[in-house]
Design a protein around this motif. Structure first.
Motif, short mmCIF file in Angstrom:
data_model
loop_
_atom_site.label_atom_id
_atom_site.label_comp_id
_atom_site.label_asym_id
_atom_site.label_seq_id
_atom_site.Cartn_x
_atom_site.Cartn_y
_atom_site.Cartn_z
N HIS A 1 36.60 44.29 39.21
CA HIS A 1 37.48 43.21 39.37
C HIS A 1 37.63 42.41 38.38
O HIS A 1 38.49 41.62 38.10
N HIS A 2 36.61 42.56 37.34
CA HIS A 2 36.73 41.78 36.15
C HIS A 2 37.35 42.48 35.01
O HIS A 2 37.72 41.98 34.04
N ARG A 44 40.43 42.33 35.56
CA ARG A 44 41.64 41.23 35.56
C ARG A 44 41.33 40.33 34.04
O ARG A 44 42.27 40.03 33.50
N GLU A 45 40.15 39.92 33.96
CA GLU A 45 39.84 38.95 33.04
C GLU A 45 39.96 39.62 31.63
O GLU A 45 40.53 39.02 30.74
N LEU A 46 39.38 40.92 31.49
CA LEU A 46 39.67 41.74 30.23
C LEU A 46 41.08 41.95 29.94
O LEU A 46 41.70 41.80 29.02
N ALA A 57 48.40 38.64 40.57
CA ALA A 57 47.38 37.67 39.80
C ALA A 57 45.89 37.83 40.30
O ALA A 57 45.05 37.60 39.60
N ASP A 58 45.94 38.47 41.43
CA ASP A 58 44.68 38.61 42.00
C ASP A 58 44.22 40.20 41.81
O ASP A 58 43.16 40.58 42.63
N VAL A 63 30.39 43.67 31.53
CA VAL A 63 30.72 42.41 32.20
C VAL A 63 30.90 42.43 33.84
O VAL A 63 31.43 41.34 34.14
N GLY A 87 43.45 40.31 30.93
CA GLY A 87 44.28 38.76 30.66
C GLY A 87 43.87 38.31 29.20
O GLY A 87 44.68 37.68 28.59
#
Lengths: 211, 211
Positions: A177-178, A180-182, A106-107, A173, A184
């Protein structure tokens, strides 16, 4: 001199090759199967070269259009051959049996896992662009948005320049570490493509920031 | 009978009120400050009522247009007053000092934290629609997309019907755990609004799945 090496011969590899040629870049195709790489290079024409995945890539920009586990393996085994280059990860670590979860912690993100294994800076880009709109260079009348996450500013600039020259819109963006959001968000977009309640979505949509 | 209760009097509360009235819904505004709730209700006209946040909401649909920490507190303290209702969370747990991280654990979301504190099923929706386009009901010529994440199918259907009646497009993304990905993507979209390299983005963009 070769500008871009693309790893893979699938739909995303072909789509990126089309964009690379549209952007005026010289191009190399690499694949596990040398014959497949050579066949795609010949199909693309225009002086496109080919090699196997075990050879050092010729391009400064190395775009991995491979499944996410294969990219981690590639970054690990290629080691020094990637030094001085920029590795672009467009993969999505989706559980394709359910389309309901990512397969990374998740992280984390697959891009960060690749970066940990890679001698080259990693840039996350093209993970939200499906092959059809990417081949066309646009989706539903609008230039495609290509979200870019990277820690290395020079690497990000190189990728963003390619995106812009290919007729698309780079959208920075922030740090890697971002990714992750992409990854997701693309999980959700992919889940919509297999959702029977959304019959209009058939792997040809594009995610866009209108404005 | 009141269809919808909106908590808050800020820009998002006003935008949602505009959409609720456009959808033909009867409406109540609740706020900590009773005078502010009454003033917004009067401004909206059309029989809109008002109350304080400590009173039980009248609507079946309770849309919380409050900061994320205030919604968790509300869900906790309202307890039984929310029983039989549906609570809509549109908040984004963004660290607004950096626009670089969410303030909830990596394996969670503010929607899930609210659900754990709430007697009502929680629906994540409207967290990617900025107030300007939401007030207008469209952005850059396209109907707004409203991503909907929920575990309760009846609650999701109620919210999606409101979204459609308000002239917007509901896009189901799956269970409430997918609020994480929605909040994560909106972190990136918000970061773009404060990124000086993207001067065209000024809190009026809309996130859209073209197709």
């Amino acid at each position: 001199m070769t500008d871009i090496s693309i790893l893979g011969t699938g739909n995303m590899a072909k789509a990126l090759a089309t964009r690379a040629l549209a952007a005026g870049r010289s191009l190399q195709i690499l694949a596990r199967d040398e014959a497949k790489a050579a066949a795609l290079a010949a199909e693309l024409g225009a002086g496109v070269t080919s090699a196997t995945l075990t050879e050092a890539p010729a391009g400064r920009l190395v775009i991995a259009a491979l499944p996410f586990d294969a990219i981690v393996e590639y970054a690990t085994t290629q080691g020094a051959a990637l030094s001085g280059k920029v590795l672009v990860d467009l993969s999505n670590p989706v559980d394709f049996s359910t389309f309901d979860a990512l397969t990374v912690p998740a992280d984390s993100s697959v891009a960060q896992l690749i970066a940990a294994a890679s001698a080259a800076p990693v840039v996350k880009a093209f993970n939200t662009t499906f092959a059809g709109p990417l081949t066309a260079g646009e989706g539903y009348g609008a230039p495609l948005d290509v979200f870019v996450a990277a820690d290395d500013a020079e690497a990000a600039a190189l990728v963003s320049a390619f995106i812009a020259d290919a007729g698309l819109r780079p959208l920075p963006v922030g740090g890697l570490h971002h990714a992750r959001e992409l990854e997701g968000m693309q999980l959700l977009v992919m889940a919509m493509q297999v959702n029977e309640a959304l019959p209009a979505f058939q792997w040809g949509t594009s995610l866009k920031v209108l404005g």
